[in-house]
Structures are given as structure tokens and as C-alpha cells.
Motif scaffolding. Structure first.
Motif, PDB file in Angstrom:
ATOM      1  N   ASN A   1       0.844  -1.198   0.000  1.00  0.00           N
ATOM      2  CA  ASN A   1       0.000   0.000   0.000  1.00  0.00           C
ATOM      3  C   ASN A   1       0.881   1.251   0.000  1.00  0.00           C
ATOM      4  O   ASN A   1       1.687   1.458   0.906  1.00  0.00           O
ATOM      5  CB  ASN A   1      -0.895  -0.031   1.244  1.00  0.00           C
ATOM      6  N   SER A   2       0.728   2.085  -1.012  1.00  0.00           N
ATOM      7  CA  SER A   2       1.616   3.242  -1.171  1.00  0.00           C
ATOM      8  C   SER A   2       1.524   4.215  -0.001  1.00  0.00           C
ATOM      9  O   SER A   2       2.472   4.960   0.266  1.00  0.00           O
ATOM     10  CB  SER A   2       1.287   3.972  -2.478  1.00  0.00           C
ATOM     11  N   ALA A   3       0.395   4.208   0.717  1.00  0.00           N
ATOM     12  CA  ALA A   3       0.248   5.096   1.866  1.00  0.00           C
ATOM     13  C   ALA A   3       1.231   4.740   2.977  1.00  0.00           C
ATOM     14  O   ALA A   3       1.492   5.559   3.866  1.00  0.00           O
ATOM     15  CB  ALA A   3      -1.183   5.024   2.398  1.00  0.00           C
ATOM     16  N   LEU A   4       1.790   3.538   2.926  1.00  0.00           N
ATOM     17  CA  LEU A   4       2.695   3.076   3.976  1.00  0.00           C
ATOM     18  C   LEU A   4       4.168   3.161   3.588  1.00  0.00           C
ATOM     19  O   LEU A   4       5.045   2.850   4.395  1.00  0.00           O
ATOM     20  CB  LEU A   4       2.358   1.623   4.338  1.00  0.00           C
ATOM     21  N   HIS A   5       4.447   3.586   2.364  1.00  0.00           N
ATOM     22  CA  HIS A   5       5.832   3.585   1.885  1.00  0.00           C
ATOM     23  C   HIS A   5       6.739   4.487   2.719  1.00  0.00           C
ATOM     24  O   HIS A   5       7.872   4.114   3.041  1.00  0.00           O
ATOM     25  CB  HIS A   5       5.882   3.990   0.419  1.00  0.00           C
ATOM     26  N   TYR A   6       6.245   5.680   3.062  1.00  0.00           N
ATOM     27  CA  TYR A   6       7.101   6.583   3.830  1.00  0.00           C
ATOM     28  C   TYR A   6       7.297   6.094   5.257  1.00  0.00           C
ATOM     29  O   TYR A   6       8.314   6.386   5.884  1.00  0.00           O
ATOM     30  CB  TYR A   6       6.548   8.010   3.801  1.00  0.00           C
ATOM     31  N   ALA A   7       6.343   5.319   5.775  1.00  0.00           N
ATOM     32  CA  ALA A   7       6.526   4.717   7.098  1.00  0.00           C
ATOM     33  C   ALA A   7       7.667   3.704   7.058  1.00  0.00           C
ATOM     34  O   ALA A   7       8.425   3.572   8.033  1.00  0.00           O
ATOM     35  CB  ALA A   7       5.235   4.051   7.567  1.00  0.00           C
ATOM     36  N   ILE A   8       7.798   2.986   5.947  1.00  0.00           N
ATOM     37  CA  ILE A   8       8.920   2.049   5.790  1.00  0.00           C
ATOM     38  C   ILE A   8      10.246   2.810   5.875  1.00  0.00           C
ATOM     39  O   ILE A   8      11.175   2.399   6.583  1.00  0.00           O
ATOM     40  CB  ILE A   8       8.832   1.312   4.437  1.00  0.00           C
ATOM     41  N   VAL A   9      10.322   3.928   5.157  1.00  0.00           N
ATOM     42  CA  VAL A   9      11.553   4.724   5.170  1.00  0.00           C
ATOM     43  C   VAL A   9      11.792   5.316   6.555  1.00  0.00           C
ATOM     44  O   VAL A   9      12.932   5.375   7.035  1.00  0.00           O
ATOM     45  CB  VAL A   9      11.490   5.832   4.098  1.00  0.00           C
ATOM     46  N   ASP A  10      10.710   5.767   7.218  1.00  0.00           N
ATOM     47  CA  ASP A  10      10.852   6.308   8.580  1.00  0.00           C
ATOM     48  C   ASP A  10      11.448   5.272   9.522  1.00  0.00           C
ATOM     49  O   ASP A  10      12.360   5.579  10.305  1.00  0.00           O
ATOM     50  CB  ASP A  10       9.484   6.753   9.110  1.00  0.00           C
ATOM     51  N   PHE A  11      10.934   4.051   9.466  1.00  0.00           N
ATOM     52  CA  PHE A  11      11.469   2.995  10.328  1.00  0.00           C
ATOM     53  C   PHE A  11      12.916   2.675   9.972  1.00  0.00           C
ATOM     54  O   PHE A  11      13.742   2.401  10.856  1.00  0.00           O
ATOM     55  CB  PHE A  11      10.613   1.734  10.232  1.00  0.00           C
ATOM     56  N   ALA A  12      13.227   2.679   8.680  1.00  0.00           N
ATOM     57  CA  ALA A  12      14.606   2.422   8.255  1.00  0.00           C
ATOM     58  C   ALA A  12      15.536   3.507   8.786  1.00  0.00           C
ATOM     59  O   ALA A  12      16.652   3.223   9.250  1.00  0.00           O
ATOM     60  CB  ALA A  12      14.682   2.343   6.735  1.00  0.00           C
ATOM     61  N   GLU A  13      15.066   4.756   8.716  1.00  0.00           N
ATOM     62  CA  GLU A  13      15.859   5.869   9.259  1.00  0.00           C
ATOM     63  C   GLU A  13      16.065   5.677  10.761  1.00  0.00           C
ATOM     64  O   GLU A  13      17.183   5.877  11.274  1.00  0.00           O
ATOM     65  CB  GLU A  13      15.152   7.190   8.985  1.00  0.00           C
ATOM     66  N   TYR A  14      14.998   5.310  11.453  1.00  0.00           N
ATOM     67  CA  TYR A  14      15.087   5.051  12.896  1.00  0.00           C
ATOM     68  C   TYR A  14      16.148   3.991  13.204  1.00  0.00           C
ATOM     69  O   TYR A  14      16.975   4.158  14.107  1.00  0.00           O
ATOM     70  CB  TYR A  14      13.715   4.609  13.409  1.00  0.00           C
ATOM     71  N   ILE A  15      16.123   2.907  12.440  1.00  0.00           N
ATOM     72  CA  ILE A  15      17.061   1.800  12.676  1.00  0.00           C
ATOM     73  C   ILE A  15      18.500   2.262  12.464  1.00  0.00           C
ATOM     74  O   ILE A  15      19.398   1.930  13.250  1.00  0.00           O
ATOM     75  CB  ILE A  15      16.713   0.622  11.744  1.00  0.00           C
TER      76      ILE A  15
END
Length: 220
Positions: A179-193
Motif C-alpha cells: 500500500n503506497s500510503a505506507l511507503h514513507y513509514a517504511i523509510v521512517d522505520f529504516a531511518e530510525y534503525i
């Protein structure tokens, strides 16, 4: 930060996710975090998103398999789905055990999941399962799926598959299937990690908060 020359108009491709992550980490030349570390962080972010959001937000991962319910002239009212060895027809255990719906034929009957504790609520009511009304329910007992009413033909099980691994693409620029609405959340979590690995907790916590804000906006 999507590439302006990209043909994508919705969501991010893996390459765009990686570019966005590089931008946020202020590491365009990968002096701090290697390419493999960033990709691992993105896939960890994908896993986090998919483990948090409800299955209804993961419908892009839906796949289907026909299950043979014929039992020598009659039809079975249950099947086992969790073990690939037990039910080769599904091919794999559904992601998060999520079965979205079960259908017979061209919507001749549609079974919806119901909790075992709610079975009595539909007895002798207008919600009762009925082949005539094309309404059915399924519930789980251990690894077994029980169908009511009993099918009169083979069924198609719609369930979630594992999300595709995020990896760099050289020949194409295809938006990731989630779901494209969740793509930036993926990047946010990656940044967090990544920031957490580098012990930059202030920036890590901000990235985590941003990810949860996106998710909470869709599940609240």
C-alpha cells in the motif's frame, strides 16, 4: 524524496526509498552507512510496518489458491492451511495467518471469518450461514479451518503472501507492491534503525515517531 524523472506517480520504488533514506541520513556517498546496511534497514522497516498494521491495510499482498474439497463424492467442511506440507495447494503459510475470505465458484458462496466465541450469535438469526443466501462463515480450531455451510464444490482461498523483499532495481523503476500510503513509514522505520545503530537517539526517536504517526492515521 521521489525521483522527479520517475514514471511513478503514486508510492515509492525501492530505488526511490533508498534515495530518500540516503537524503535523510545525509549520507549520499555512503560514508556512514553502506548500501547493504541501508537495504537491510529498509527491509526491517518493511517487516515492522507489516507486523503492525491490520491485514485490511495489506490487501495488495492478497493471493489466492484453489483448494480441492472433494472427498470421494461428498465435500469436506474443513481443511488445514498452516502447514505447507499438509496443504500443498496453498503453497505457503499465509502471511500473519491472514485469510481474507473464502469463495466457492463465481461468488456462489462467500465465507467470512468469525471468532469461535461468536458462533452462537449467528444461530437462528438472519445472519445464519446459508448457501441460498450465499453467506458463509469460517472459524479456526488450531490449524484447521471449518466452513459453514459445507461447500458443494472446490473453494478459492484468498490470503496474504509474504511482501516482496526491497532490493535495488537496475532495469526498472517499479513501485513497491505494498500500500503506497505506507511507503514513507517504511523509510521512517529504516531511518530510525540506522540512527539507533549510530547511537543518534534524538533523530532515531523522531523518525520512529514519524512512522507511527503515519500508521496511526490509518488504524485509528
Amino acid at each position: 524524496m521521489a525521483n522527479e524523472s520517475s514514471t511513478n506517480t503514486i508510492g515509492l520504488s525501492p530505488n526511490e526509498m533508498l534515495a530518500e533514506l540516503k537524503f535523510r541520513l545525509e549520507d549520499p556517498n555512503e560514508d556512514i552507512f553502506s548500501a547493504s546496511e541501508k537495504l537491510k534497514a529498509l527491509n526491517d522497516g518493511l517487516s515492522r510496518v507489516c507486523s503492525i498494521v491490520p491485514p485490511t491495510l495489506l490487501t495488495e499482498l492478497t493471493t489466492s489458491t484453489e483448494v480441492d474439497m472433494d472427498a470421494s463424492g461428498s465435500y469436506k467442511s474443513s481443511f488445514i492451511f498452516e502447514s505447507e506440507g499438509s496443504v500443498e495447494k496453498l503453497g505457503a503459510k499465509p502471511f500473519r495467518n491472514a485469510i481474507m475470505r473464502i469463495v466457492q465458484g463465481s461468488n456462489a458462496i462467500i465465507w467470512h471469518e468469525i471468532e469461535l466465541t461468536d458462533l452462537e450469535k449467528i444461530t437462528n438469526s438472519f445472519l445464519a450461514p446459508s448457501a441460498t443466501d450465499k453467506l458463509g462463515y469460517f472459524h479456526r480450531l488450531g490449524t484447521t479451518i471449518h466452513l459453514d455451510p459445507t461447500p458443494s464444490a472446490n473453494i478459492t482461498v484468498y490470503y496474504l503472501k509474504e511482501p516482496s523483499v526491497i532490493q535495488t532495481q537496475s532495469a526498472s523503476d517499479t513501485t513497491h507492491e505494498l500500500n503506497s500510503a505506507l511507503h514513507y513509514a517504511i523509510v521512517d522505520f529504516a531511518e530510525y534503525i540506522c540512527w539507533k545503530t549510530d547511537n543518534r537517539m534524538e533523530r532515531a526517536n523522531l523518525a520512529y515517531s514519524n512512522a507511527m504517526d503515519i500508521i496511526n492515521a490509518y488504524i485509528s
